[in-house]
Design an enzyme around this catalytic site. Structure first.
Site, PDB file in Angstrom:
ATOM      1  N   ASN A   1      40.417  25.600  59.631  1.00  0.00           N
ATOM      2  CA  ASN A   1      40.782  26.704  60.537  1.00  0.00           C
ATOM      3  C   ASN A   1      42.241  26.610  60.959  1.00  0.00           C
ATOM      4  O   ASN A   1      42.949  27.622  61.009  1.00  0.00           O
ATOM      5  CB  ASN A   1      39.854  26.714  61.758  1.00  0.00           C
ATOM      6  CG  ASN A   1      38.516  27.347  61.462  1.00  0.00           C
ATOM      7  OD1 ASN A   1      38.396  28.558  61.338  1.00  0.00           O
ATOM      8  ND2 ASN A   1      37.487  26.516  61.291  1.00  0.00           N
TER       9      ASN A   1
ATOM     10  N   ILE B   1      36.040  19.924  77.324  1.00  0.00           N
ATOM     11  CA  ILE B   1      37.347  20.180  77.946  1.00  0.00           C
ATOM     12  C   ILE B   1      37.241  19.893  79.449  1.00  0.00           C
ATOM     13  O   ILE B   1      36.346  20.414  80.122  1.00  0.00           O
ATOM     14  CB  ILE B   1      37.770  21.650  77.698  1.00  0.00           C
ATOM     15  CG1 ILE B   1      37.861  21.931  76.187  1.00  0.00           C
ATOM     16  CG2 ILE B   1      39.093  21.964  78.391  1.00  0.00           C
ATOM     17  CD1 ILE B   1      38.831  21.065  75.428  1.00  0.00           C
TER      18      ILE B   1
ATOM     19  N   HIS C   1      32.529  28.547  67.176  1.00  0.00           N
ATOM     20  CA  HIS C   1      31.293  27.797  66.943  1.00  0.00           C
ATOM     21  C   HIS C   1      30.613  28.369  65.699  1.00  0.00           C
ATOM     22  O   HIS C   1      30.511  29.590  65.550  1.00  0.00           O
ATOM     23  CB  HIS C   1      30.370  27.924  68.159  1.00  0.00           C
ATOM     24  CG  HIS C   1      29.168  27.037  68.042  1.00  0.00           C
ATOM     25  ND1 HIS C   1      29.233  25.685  68.276  1.00  0.00           N
ATOM     26  CD2 HIS C   1      27.895  27.291  67.676  1.00  0.00           C
ATOM     27  CE1 HIS C   1      28.039  25.146  68.071  1.00  0.00           C
ATOM     28  NE2 HIS C   1      27.214  26.108  67.704  1.00  0.00           N
TER      29      HIS C   1
HETATM   30  C1  GAR Z   1      34.201  24.730  61.967  1.00  0.00           C
HETATM   31  O1  GAR Z   1      33.151  25.220  61.177  1.00  0.00           O
HETATM   32  C2  GAR Z   1      33.930  25.039  63.426  1.00  0.00           C
HETATM   33  O2  GAR Z   1      33.241  26.239  63.617  1.00  0.00           O
HETATM   34  C3  GAR Z   1      33.077  23.865  63.814  1.00  0.00           C
HETATM   35  O3  GAR Z   1      33.648  22.768  63.165  1.00  0.00           O
HETATM   36  C4  GAR Z   1      34.232  23.209  61.947  1.00  0.00           C
HETATM   37  C5  GAR Z   1      35.639  22.657  61.878  1.00  0.00           C
HETATM   38  O4  GAR Z   1      36.179  22.843  60.608  1.00  0.00           O
HETATM   39  N1  GAR Z   1      33.060  23.698  65.234  1.00  0.00           N
HETATM   40  C6  GAR Z   1      32.004  23.205  65.898  1.00  0.00           C
HETATM   41  O5  GAR Z   1      30.992  22.846  65.342  1.00  0.00           O
HETATM   42  C7  GAR Z   1      32.185  23.142  67.404  1.00  0.00           C
HETATM   43  N2  GAR Z   1      30.947  22.862  68.045  1.00  0.00           N
HETATM   44  P1  GAR Z   1      37.742  22.644  60.335  1.00  0.00           P
HETATM   45  O6  GAR Z   1      38.151  21.312  60.968  1.00  0.00           O
HETATM   46  O7  GAR Z   1      37.830  22.583  58.843  1.00  0.00           O
HETATM   47  O8  GAR Z   1      38.464  23.813  60.934  1.00  0.00           O
END
Ligand code: GAR
Length: 189
Positions: free
Chosen positions: A14, A87, A103
């Site tokens: 992301n 946080i 999420h």
């Molecule tokens: C993403 O899919 C995000 O939605 C999730 O972690 C991943 C991070 O991917 N977040 C959660 O699960 C928060 N509870 P990335 O590090 O490749 O962006």
């Protein structure tokens, strides 16, 4: 100029997408990446992207110095992109309605402590859900329970594995997260 801080703990896909999306926009500056994991691949991405990286431990992250650091950077929006710590209230108070999280499920389902990354997709498949999706929401002092800004659904099939669900969610995140951030930065509510 709008200044973003991106908080990460993991792979940073992301982060990568947000950075690339805003590269052509001179009005948006990725002022810093905050990581709580020294081994996160996101850290390497930050370096490759030329974004200052701030590695934090729990004590520093939960203290007043960290808030002061974010304030001194004049951050307009804090974006949690796969960041896995709660946080602290002090940071929420210092940045009211200026901290958002993504999420990988349709909250309020499959949210809360322990529901992150692959654990979410495993639970969704185990429950034989016909759909999943993403939720972008404001951050409060509890996991995954702030006001919802945006959701997008995707259909699942009976044969989808957790990896298949993860791939579908990844596409939704890549398509939608930067666009929602842009709206929040520039559409005054
Ligand atoms: C993403 O899919 C995000 O939605 C999730 O972690 C991943 C991070 O991917 N977040 C959660 O699960 C928060 N509870 P990335 O590090 O490749 O962006």
């Amino acid at each position: 100029m709008k200044r973003l801080a991106i908080f990460v703990s993991g792979g940073g896909t992301n982060l990568q997408r947000i950075a690339e999306y805003f590269t052509p926009n001179p009005e948006v500056d990725l002022a810093c990446v905050v990581s709580n994991n020294k081994d996160a691949y996101a850290n390497q991405r930050a370096k490759n992207l030329g974004i200052p990286l701030l590695l934090v431990d729990k004590e520093y992250f939960n203290g007043d110095q960290f808030i002061a650091r974010m304030k001194s950077l004049d951050i307009d929006l804090i974006v949690l992109a796969g960041f896995l710590w709660l946080i602290p209230q002090g940071l929420i108070d210092a940045f009211p309605n200026k901290i958002i999280n993504i999420h990988p499920a349709l909250l309020p389902k499959y949210g809360g402590k322990g529901f992150y990354g692959h654990h979410v997709h495993e639970a969704v498949v185990a429950a034989h859900e016909k759909e999943s999706g993403i939720t972008i929401h404001y951050v409060n002092e509890h996991y995954d329970s702030g006001n919802i800004i945006f959701q997008k659904k995707v259909a699942l099939t009976d044969t989808d594995t957790p990896d298949d669900v993860a791939a579908k969610i990844h596409v939704l995140e890549q398509e939608n997260f930067p666009v929602v951030i842009e709206k929040l930065l520039f559409d005054k509510k």
